[in-house]
Write a protein that holds these residues in place. Structure first.
Motif, short mmCIF file in Angstrom:
data_model
loop_
_atom_site.label_atom_id
_atom_site.label_comp_id
_atom_site.label_asym_id
_atom_site.label_seq_id
_atom_site.Cartn_x
_atom_site.Cartn_y
_atom_site.Cartn_z
N PRO A 174 0.80 -1.23 0.00
CA PRO A 174 0.00 0.00 0.00
C PRO A 174 0.83 1.27 0.00
N PHE A 175 2.10 1.17 0.39
CA PHE A 175 2.93 2.37 0.49
C PHE A 175 3.54 2.74 -0.85
N THR A 176 3.81 1.75 -1.70
CA THR A 176 4.25 2.03 -3.07
C THR A 176 3.11 1.86 -4.07
N GLN A 177 1.96 1.37 -3.58
CA GLN A 177 0.77 1.11 -4.40
C GLN A 177 1.11 0.20 -5.58
N THR A 178 1.81 -0.88 -5.25
CA THR A 178 2.27 -1.84 -6.25
C THR A 178 1.68 -3.21 -5.99
N LEU A 179 1.19 -3.85 -7.04
CA LEU A 179 0.72 -5.23 -6.98
C LEU A 179 1.81 -6.15 -7.51
N THR A 180 1.99 -7.30 -6.85
CA THR A 180 2.88 -8.34 -7.35
C THR A 180 2.04 -9.60 -7.52
N LEU A 181 1.97 -10.11 -8.73
CA LEU A 181 1.15 -11.27 -9.06
C LEU A 181 2.05 -12.48 -9.24
N PHE A 182 1.72 -13.57 -8.54
CA PHE A 182 2.50 -14.80 -8.62
C PHE A 182 1.64 -15.87 -9.28
N ASN A 183 2.10 -16.37 -10.45
CA ASN A 183 1.39 -17.43 -11.17
C ASN A 183 2.34 -18.59 -11.45
N HIS A 184 1.76 -19.79 -11.59
CA HIS A 184 2.53 -20.99 -11.93
C HIS A 184 3.73 -21.17 -10.98
N LEU A 185 3.43 -21.18 -9.70
CA LEU A 185 4.49 -21.19 -8.69
C LEU A 185 5.07 -22.57 -8.48
N VAL A 186 6.37 -22.60 -8.29
CA VAL A 186 7.09 -23.78 -7.82
C VAL A 186 7.57 -23.45 -6.42
N TRP A 187 7.09 -24.22 -5.44
CA TRP A 187 7.46 -23.96 -4.05
C TRP A 187 8.75 -24.70 -3.74
N LEU A 188 9.85 -23.94 -3.65
CA LEU A 188 11.13 -24.54 -3.30
C LEU A 188 11.18 -24.90 -1.82
N SER A 189 10.47 -24.11 -1.02
CA SER A 189 10.35 -24.38 0.42
C SER A 189 9.04 -23.76 0.88
N GLN A 190 8.82 -23.70 2.19
CA GLN A 190 7.58 -23.14 2.70
C GLN A 190 7.44 -21.64 2.42
N LYS A 191 8.54 -20.98 2.10
CA LYS A 191 8.49 -19.54 1.83
C LYS A 191 9.04 -19.16 0.47
N GLU A 192 9.98 -19.93 -0.03
CA GLU A 192 10.69 -19.53 -1.25
C GLU A 192 10.02 -20.12 -2.49
N VAL A 193 9.75 -19.26 -3.47
CA VAL A 193 9.05 -19.69 -4.68
C VAL A 193 9.78 -19.19 -5.92
#
Length: 374
Positions: A174-193
């Motif tokens: 909300p502070f930069t008013q930027t959206l980041t869209l994640f599609n076709h994700l490969v989960w390398l770990s519980q947090k890293e994609v």
């Protein structure tokens, strides 16, 4: 409580100057946006201005709202206004399911809810909230806020975003008013994609794009993935092996460690098969086959899945069956197994080396085959 409703309009004390508080004292028709009960305005010398319930409130929806959450709601509402949406409600109460939607709106005859999530909730509760909205014919779109971190080839997502693993993930700053869209994700770990990631300013994004479920497939980038594999072999494998005693025991008879896992281990599978890092669960699959079967032995998918779950205690996700089938297809492409009607045949053991350099070369060779198949 810093917000209340008056004549169905939201009153936010954070937007009102001190000199205007005297006008609020004279009114009496304030209600709680969460439970609908009457509240009164209070302002004194010792405590900041706030609203208070006349009687005890039994709603379980009260929570401290962060600045990011509050800002996100009103930025997204303004964006919906600019997109031509005529019916928009903030903090919209739905008594039949005992839910309060962050933003409710209607568009082209359909009902939608934007749920803005920053704090961690239980996975069961997360799925229940989605199903509750769906019962009323409302499509819920989760907007996640909080910290994310871009790495060289991957992203580290915040712990809340991992709640939604099966479909597109939307992050909003909300502070930069930027959206980041994640599609076709490969989960390398519980947090890293790793996957298809698109960053776009909110004002440059259309509502139709937000509501669209069609996402194009990005072409596979072999160089990116080989970099990820090399980082695992050279850097991350040491940290993983501290907690993976089962896999270490599987490695021991073959005289290898985590950095020397066969090259057939560690290839991108969309979704998450098990609650283990990608290199780890694929290592379990390959070494389980190598340990339990001789060449030309056969096994079934359910048999292999049972061993992974019972013997090695791999916790399954909702995508386990689909992802495991996809990985076994990769192993077929790489020449390790052959699929027959109703079962698999183990036809060739992967090559094992005592040094890292031959694996780097073979990773490249299998990668070229992977690109051809895709």
């Amino acid at each position: 409580m810093l917000i209340a409703k008056q004549n169905n309009q939201l009153i936010d004390l954070r937007k009102i100057k001190n000199i205007d508080f005297s006008q609020l004292k004279s009114a009496s028709n304030y209600t709680c946006p969460y439970c609908g009960a009457a509240v009164i305005f209070k302002h004194g010398r010792k405590r900041r201005a706030h609203f208070s319930h006349r009687t005890s409130c039994n709603s379980n929806h009260h929570h401290h709202e962060s600045e990011a959450h509050y800002t996100s709601k009103f930025l997204l509402k303004k964006w919906l206004d600019d997109q031509g949406v005529t019916l928009i409600k903030i903090e919209h109460r739905l008594p039949s399911i005992d839910r309060i939607a962050d933003i409710y709106f209607e568009y082209k005859g359909k009902k939608f809810v934007l749920e803005i999530q920053k704090s961690m909730i239980d996975q069961v509760l997360f799925e229940e909230r989605t199903r509750d909205y769906q019962k009323l014919g409302i499509e819920v779109i989760w907007i996640f806020i909080g910290e994310i971190q871009a790495r060289e080839k991957t992203y580290l997502l915040n712990k809340v975003m991992k709640l939604q693993k099966g479909s597109r993930i939307i992050h909003f700053n909300p502070f930069t008013q930027t959206l980041t869209l994640f599609n076709h994700l490969v989960w390398l770990s519980q947090k890293e994609v790793q996957g298809m990631v698109e960053k776009i300013l909110l004002n440059d994004f259309s509502l139709n794009s937000l509501l669209s479920t069609d996402t194009y497939h990005v072409s596979k980038n072999l160089d990116d993935w080989l970099t990820i594999k090399q980082q695992f072999r050279c850097k991350k494998s040491l940290s993983y092996q501290r907690n993976e005693r089962g896999l270490l025991r599987l490695c021991a008879p073959f005289l290898i460690n985590f950095s020397l896992l066969p090259s057939v281990v560690g290839w991108p599978i969309e979704g998450e098969a098990y609650y283990k890092p990608l290199f780890i669960w694929q290592g379990y699959v390959v070494l389980c086959i190598m340990s339990d079967y001789e060449e030309h032995d056969v096994f079934t998918l359910s048999e292999l899945r049972h061993k992974l779950r019972v013997r090695y205690h791999l916790k399954e996700s909702i995508d386990t069956l689909k992802a495991l089938k996809e990985y076994l297809l990769l192993l077929e492409w790489f020449g390790m197994i052959r699929q027959q009607v109703g079962y698999y045949e183990y036809i060739k053991r992967p090559r094992l080396y005592s040094q890292l350099e031959p694996y780097i070369i073979e990773d490249q060779q299998l990668g070229e085959l992977w690109i051809q198949k895709n």
